[in-house]
Design an enzyme around this catalytic site. Structure first.
Site, PDB file in Angstrom:
ATOM      1  N   ARG A 257      35.310  30.660  50.756  1.00  0.00           N
ATOM      2  CA  ARG A 257      35.963  29.825  49.514  1.00  0.00           C
ATOM      3  C   ARG A 257      36.638  28.478  49.804  1.00  0.00           C
ATOM      4  O   ARG A 257      37.668  28.465  49.367  1.00  0.00           O
ATOM      5  CB  ARG A 257      36.812  31.072  48.699  1.00  0.00           C
ATOM      6  CG  ARG A 257      36.114  32.214  48.480  1.00  0.00           C
ATOM      7  CD  ARG A 257      34.621  32.164  47.999  1.00  0.00           C
ATOM      8  NE  ARG A 257      34.200  33.522  47.740  1.00  0.00           N
ATOM      9  CZ  ARG A 257      32.827  33.613  47.248  1.00  0.00           C
ATOM     10  NH1 ARG A 257      32.234  32.519  46.834  1.00  0.00           N
ATOM     11  NH2 ARG A 257      32.556  34.778  47.156  1.00  0.00           N
TER      12      ARG A 257
ATOM     13  N   GLU B 230      34.451  45.508  49.626  1.00  0.00           N
ATOM     14  CA  GLU B 230      33.416  44.520  49.717  1.00  0.00           C
ATOM     15  C   GLU B 230      32.503  44.881  51.285  1.00  0.00           C
ATOM     16  O   GLU B 230      32.500  43.641  51.760  1.00  0.00           O
ATOM     17  CB  GLU B 230      33.740  43.032  49.660  1.00  0.00           C
ATOM     18  CG  GLU B 230      34.127  43.051  48.194  1.00  0.00           C
ATOM     19  CD  GLU B 230      34.582  41.708  47.803  1.00  0.00           C
ATOM     20  OE1 GLU B 230      34.993  40.933  48.542  1.00  0.00           O
ATOM     21  OE2 GLU B 230      34.602  41.184  46.594  1.00  0.00           O
TER      22      GLU B 230
ATOM     23  N   ASP C 120      40.392  39.370  40.148  1.00  0.00           N
ATOM     24  CA  ASP C 120      39.984  38.592  41.203  1.00  0.00           C
ATOM     25  C   ASP C 120      40.494  37.127  40.797  1.00  0.00           C
ATOM     26  O   ASP C 120      39.455  36.467  41.010  1.00  0.00           O
ATOM     27  CB  ASP C 120      38.646  38.657  41.834  1.00  0.00           C
ATOM     28  CG  ASP C 120      38.479  38.040  43.132  1.00  0.00           C
ATOM     29  OD1 ASP C 120      39.209  37.759  43.789  1.00  0.00           O
ATOM     30  OD2 ASP C 120      37.223  38.128  43.344  1.00  0.00           O
TER      31      ASP C 120
ATOM     32  N   GLU D 196      38.577  28.864  44.160  1.00  0.00           N
ATOM     33  CA  GLU D 196      37.433  29.539  43.977  1.00  0.00           C
ATOM     34  C   GLU D 196      36.873  29.588  42.470  1.00  0.00           C
ATOM     35  O   GLU D 196      35.776  29.304  42.266  1.00  0.00           O
ATOM     36  CB  GLU D 196      37.354  31.091  44.777  1.00  0.00           C
ATOM     37  CG  GLU D 196      36.397  31.846  44.409  1.00  0.00           C
ATOM     38  CD  GLU D 196      36.402  33.263  45.119  1.00  0.00           C
ATOM     39  OE1 GLU D 196      37.448  33.663  45.702  1.00  0.00           O
ATOM     40  OE2 GLU D 196      35.462  34.027  45.007  1.00  0.00           O
TER      41      GLU D 196
HETATM   42  C1  GCV Z   1      37.430  37.236  51.527  1.00  0.00           C
HETATM   43  C2  GCV Z   1      36.661  37.627  46.388  1.00  0.00           C
HETATM   44  C3  GCV Z   1      35.973  36.528  47.022  1.00  0.00           C
HETATM   45  C4  GCV Z   1      35.607  36.990  48.473  1.00  0.00           C
HETATM   46  C5  GCV Z   1      36.810  37.265  48.916  1.00  0.00           C
HETATM   47  C6  GCV Z   1      37.232  38.653  48.478  1.00  0.00           C
HETATM   48  C7  GCV Z   1      38.605  39.108  48.993  1.00  0.00           C
HETATM   49  O1  GCV Z   1      35.588  38.959  46.042  1.00  0.00           O
HETATM   50  O2  GCV Z   1      34.737  36.034  46.216  1.00  0.00           O
HETATM   51  O3  GCV Z   1      35.034  35.739  49.024  1.00  0.00           O
HETATM   52  O4  GCV Z   1      36.404  37.666  50.353  1.00  0.00           O
HETATM   53  O5  GCV Z   1      37.711  38.206  47.297  1.00  0.00           O
HETATM   54  O6  GCV Z   1      39.663  38.784  48.459  1.00  0.00           O
HETATM   55  O7  GCV Z   1      38.588  39.718  50.001  1.00  0.00           O
END
Ligand code: GCV
Length: 718
Positions: free
Chosen positions: A184, A307, A381, A409
Site C-alpha cells: 500500500r 488475512e 478498513d 490506500e
Molecule cells: C498489511 C488491508 C490492506 C492490507 C493490509 C491489511 C492490514 O486489508 O489492504 O494490505 O495488510 O489491511 O491492515 O493488515
C-alpha cells in the site's frame, strides 16, 4: 555611478533575488523543515533581537542534534549565523536540562519525560528566553517547537509554553517488506535499503529520524505486519541495530513485526503454540538476543490470525494467550507488544464490521500490562469515511491504541490530494458515551477515560524513496498531521494545516488561505466522488485502485463490493440496525439512538447503517437517488474548484512543486470523473432512474468501466 544607474541595479538585484527565492526549483525533499530566510523585515528584526545568541548547557548525542538543528534553523531563517554564548544578555536563548523551578516553571514529574517549556524571563535583569526539559529529548522537542514558532511567524516575545505529549507511544508503522516493496505504498520503494545495511547509512535515515522527531514521533515499526520470519535472524538484526543507532539521538525507538510462526520457521520447532514451554523459551531467547543488539528495542507489532497470518488460534489459543507470551518475554527489557485487532474471518457468518469487537471484547482485562491492542479507526478498513470502531469505549481494562492509515490506500492512493487531519479528528472527537457524554475516542486512547497505564497511536506510513518522500507533495501534510495529533489530539485540522503550509511554502497570505481551503475541503471532496452517504469498500478488488462496485467474484465474500453496498431494485446500503446485522448493538445506547432510524441517522452514515429505498427523502428534499447523483457530481466539481484555486497560486510557488501538484490534480479530476460515472452507471442498473438532466452525461458506458484492468497497480502483493 549615476544615481539612476544605481537605482536600476538595485531594482534588478531585488527582482533577481525575489524571483530566485520564489521560483527556484524545489523537489520537496526538505519537507516542513525548510528554514528559508524570513522575508518580512519587521518580523526578522524582532526575532533577531530576541535571539542574539544561544547556549546549550548540556552535552549528549541528542543535544548535539538539537544544537545543530537550532544553529542551522536560525542561520536559515535569519540569513546569518547566530553565535553561541553562555552570558545572560538581552536576547540570550538558554537551553538546559534538569533545572529547578522557576527556570523550568513546571514539575516535570507530572508532565513526563518528553515535556518541555519555553519561557521569556528576566535573568539578572536581562530579557532571555529559556528552553528547558528534564531529558535530552525534551530539549530537542523544545528546539523544534521554538523553530516552528518562527517558521510560522508567531511571536516569540512573552512566551510561557508548557508542552507535553498526550499520548506516550507515537509510532509510524511501515508496511515495508524485506524486498523493499511497500504494501500500500505509493511513493516508490522502501527508504530502508536492507541490502546495503548495516554497512551503508543513507542520509535518508538521518533525515527521516529528524523529520519524525520534529513532529514528536518517538517510535517506528520498520517492517510489514504481514511479517517475514527472516526479520528475526541475526543477519537482519544487525541491520536493525544500525538503524536503531541512527534513530536513538532523535528519541525514536525501533520496533519490529513478529511472525507468529517464527519458532517453526526459524527455530525448527514443531509448534508455535503460545502455551508450549519450548515455544515460550524460544521467544525469550530470541528477544534476549534482540536486546543485545538494540538495548532500547521498543517491542513488537503483531498481526495474527488475520488475512492468512498465523496466530494463536491455529493452536486453539486466544489472542490474549499469544500477546501475553511475547509481552512476558519483552517485559524485563521494558518492551511492549502492540497486538492488532484487525481480524475478520470469511468462515464466520457475521457482518465483517462486527468481528473485531466480537473477538476482542471478551478478552478485556486478560492482557499483560505491557500489551496495547491496536485498533483501526473504523470497524472496517480505513475507508474514506467510517464511524469509529465500537471497540473504542468497550475495553476499559485493556489499553487500546489507535491505528490510522496515513498512506492513502482507499483515498486516491498516490495521485489524489486528500488532507487527512479532518478524518483523524472526526474519529478522535467522536463520542463513545462509554461513561456518559464526553467519553470521546481521544480520551479512550490517551488513557484519561479508563486510566490506561500505557497509551499509543500509530499511523501506517506513506513514506517511500521518492525524492519528496510521500509521492504526492500533499502526502507530507498527512505525515505531519499524524505526528502533531499524536502529540496533541486537541489541535484542530485547520491549525495543523496552517502550520504545515507556513512551514512548507512562501509565507504569503493569499497562498496560505487558498491552500488551506483546498486542504480542508479535500477529504469531503474525495468522500463525495468515491463513497458518499456512507457507502464503503466499493473500490477495485486487490489493488483497491478506482471504482468496482460490481465485483462479486472475489476470493471471499467480504472482499466483494456487492457485500457492502447491497444495491437492489428497492434501494441501497447495509442494514446494520436491529433489522439487519445489528452491528449497532456494539455501540453505547446513546450512539445507537443517533443511528438506528434511517430517517434521523446522519446522512454521512446513512448507507453504512441502513438499506434504504431509492425514493427515500433526504434532508435536501431530493430522493436518495438524486442525492447520490448530486454528491458524486459535487465531488467532481470540487476537484475542478481545487484546480482553479491551485492555478491561481502559480506566481507564488516554485515551478517544480507547482507543476507537480497541477499535474496530479489533472489526474485526480480524471479519476474523480471515472469514480462518478462508473458508480452512477452501475447503481442506475438497480435504481432504474435517470441521472438528472442538469448534469453532464457520462462519457463512457458501464461496460467500458467494467472492462478496465490494472495488473500493475502499485502497492499490492509482496
Ligand atoms: C498489511 C488491508 C490492506 C492490507 C493490509 C491489511 C492490514 O486489508 O489492504 O494490505 O495488510 O489491511 O491492515 O493488515
Amino acid at each position: 555611478m549615476k544615481l539612476s544607474r544605481y537605482i536600476y541595479i538595485v531594482i534588478l538585484n531585488l527582482c533577481i533575488n525575489l524571483l530566485s527565492s520564489v521560483c527556484h526549483a524545489d523537489d520537496g525533499y526538505r519537507l516542513w523543515l525548510r528554514y528559508d530566510k524570513i522575508d518580512d523585515p519587521a518580523i526578522l528584526s524582532q526575532y533577531k533581537n530576541q535571539v542574539r545568541s544561544f547556549f546549550f548547557y548540556d552535552a549528549s548525542p541528542t543535544i548535539t542534534v538539537a544544537k545543530k538543528e537550532l544553529s542551522d534553523g536560525l542561520k536559515g531563517l535569519f540569513g546569518q549565523v547566530v553565535p553561541e554564548s553562555n552570558a545572560a544578555n538581552n536576547g540570550s536563548l538558554l537551553i538546559r536540562k534538569n533545572q529547578p523551578i522557576p527556570f523550568s516553571h513546571i514539575d516535570f514529574q507530572t508532565y513526563g519525560k518528553e515535556a518541555f517549556t519555553i519561557y521569556t524571563m528576566k535573568v539578572d535583569g536581562k530579557n532571555v528566553t529559556t528552553i528547558s526539559a528534564n531529558t535530552d529529548i525534551g530539549i530537542l522537542y523544545g528546539v523544534f517547537h521554538f523553530l516552528r514558532l518562527m517558521q510560522t511567524r508567531q511571536s516569540i516575545q512573552n512566551l510561557a509554553i508548557i508542552s507535553a505529549p498526550k499520548i506516550q507511544n507515537r509510532l509510524l508503522n511501515h508496511w515495508d517488506n524485506l524486498t523493499r516493496h511497500v504494501e500500500r505504498g505509493y511513493a516508490g520503494i522502501s527508504i530502508f535499503n536492507w541490502h546495503t545495511l548495516p554497512g551503508y547509512i543513507d542520509q535518508r535515515y538521518i533525515d527521516y529520524a529528524r523529520a519524525n522527531a520534529s513532529i514528536g514521533i518517538n517510535g517506528t515499526v520498520v517492517t510489514n505486519v504481514n511479517a517475514n520470519a527472516l526479520i528475526l535472524t541475526k543477519e537482519y538484526l544487525e541491520k536493525f541495530k544500525a538503524l536503531a543507532d541512527v534513530f536513538r539521538p532523535y528519541g525514536i525507538k525501533l520496533y519490529l513485526t513478529a511472525r507468529f510462526s517464527a519458532p517453526i520457521e526459524l527455530g525448527k520447532l514443531k509448534t508455535a503454540d503460545p502455551l508450549d514451554t519450548t515455544v515460550r523459551n524460544w521467544w525469550k531467547e530470541k528477544i534476549n538476543e534482540i536486546y543485545q543488539y538494540i538495548p532500547d528495542f521498543g517491542g513488537f507489532l503483531v498481526k495474527a490470525n488475520s488475512e492468512g497470518q498465523p496466530g494463536p488460534q491455529n493452536y486453539g489459543r486466544t489472542h490474549a494467550d499469544g500477546a501475553n507470551m511475547l509481552a512476558e518475554a519483552v517485559a524485563p527489557h521494558g518492551g511492549i507488544v502492540m497486538w492488532r485487532a484487525f481480524v475478520y474471518s470469511n468462515e464466520t457468518p457475521e457482518d465483517r464490521v462486527k468481528q473485531a469487537y466480537s473477538e476482542f471484547k471478551p478478552l478485556d482485562g486478560k492482557f499483560e500490562k505491557n500489551v496495547l491492542v491496536q485498533v483501526k479507526n473504523g470497524p472496517l478498513d480505513f475507508q474514506p469515511r467510517e464511524p469509529f470502531s465500537p471497540l473504542f469505549g468497550a475495553m476499559p481494562q485493556t489499553p487500546l491504541m489507535m491505528e490510522f492509515q496515513i498512506t492513502q490506500e482507499y483515498l486516491g492512493q498516490g495521485t489524489n490530494l486528500v488532507y487527512e487531519a479532518p478524518l483523524f479528528k472526526e474519529v478522535l472527537d467522536a463520542d463513545t458515551y462509554q461513561h456518559g457524554p464526553g467519553s470521546t475516542v481521544k480520551k479512550v486512547i490517551d488513557g484519561t477515560l479508563d486510566n490506561y497505564s500505557i497509551t499509543g497511536m500509530a499511523g501506517v506510513s506513506n513514506i517511500g524513496n521518492d525524492r519528496n518522500w510521500t509521492g504526492h507533495l500533499f502526502g507530507q501534510s498527512n505525515w505531519y498531521a499524524f505526528g502533531r495529533l499524536a502529540w496533541d489530539h486537541d489541535l484542530s485540522a485547520s491549525a495543523i494545516a496552517d502550520e504545515w503550509i507556513k512551514e512548507s511554502f512562501p509565507n504569503n497570505p493569499k497562498l496560505i488561505a487558498t491552500i488551506k481551503q483546498i486542504m480542508l475541503s479535500s477529504r469531503e471532496t474525495v468522500v463525495n466522488y468515491m463513497t458518499p452517504l456512507g457507502l464503503h469498500h466499493i473500490m477495485g478488488t486487490g489493488h483497491h485502485y478506482g471504482p468496482a462496485p460490481w465485483v462479486n467474484n472475489a476470493g471471499r465474500a467480504d472482499w466483494n463490493p456487492v457485500y457492502y453496498h447491497k444495491a437492489d431494485s428497492f434501494g441501497i446500503g447495509f442494514e446494520r440496525s436491529s433489522r439487519g446485522s445489528n452491528a449497532l448493538e456494539q455501540y453505547a445506547p446513546e450512539v445507537q439512538k443517533q443511528y438506528e432510524d434511517s430517517n434521523t441517522c446522519p446522512e454521512k452514515y446513512l448507507l453504512w447503517f441502513h438499506h434504504v429505498s431509492w425514493n427515500h427523502k433526504m434532508k435536501s428534499g431530493r430522493t436518495l437517488w438524486d442525492e447520490l447523483c448530486h454528491s458524486y457530481y459535487a465531488g467532481v466539481d470540487s476537484v475542478r474548484a481545487m484546480q482553479q484555486q491551485w492555478n491561481s497560486l502559480k506566481p507564488f510557488i516554485d515551478e517544480e512543486r507547482f507543476r507537480h501538484v497541477q499535474m496530479l490534480l489533472n489526474v485526480q479530476l480524471s479519476e474523480a470523473i471515472w469514480w462518478r460515472n462508473a458508480c452512477l452507471l452501475y447503481f442506475q442498473t438497480f435504481s432504474g432512474k435517470p441521472i438528472p438532466a442538469q448534469y453532464e452525461k457520462p462519457d463512457h458506458t458501464l461496460a467500458y468501466y467494467q472492462a478496465l484492468r490494472f495488473p500493475y497497480a502499485p502497492g499490492t502483493g509482496n
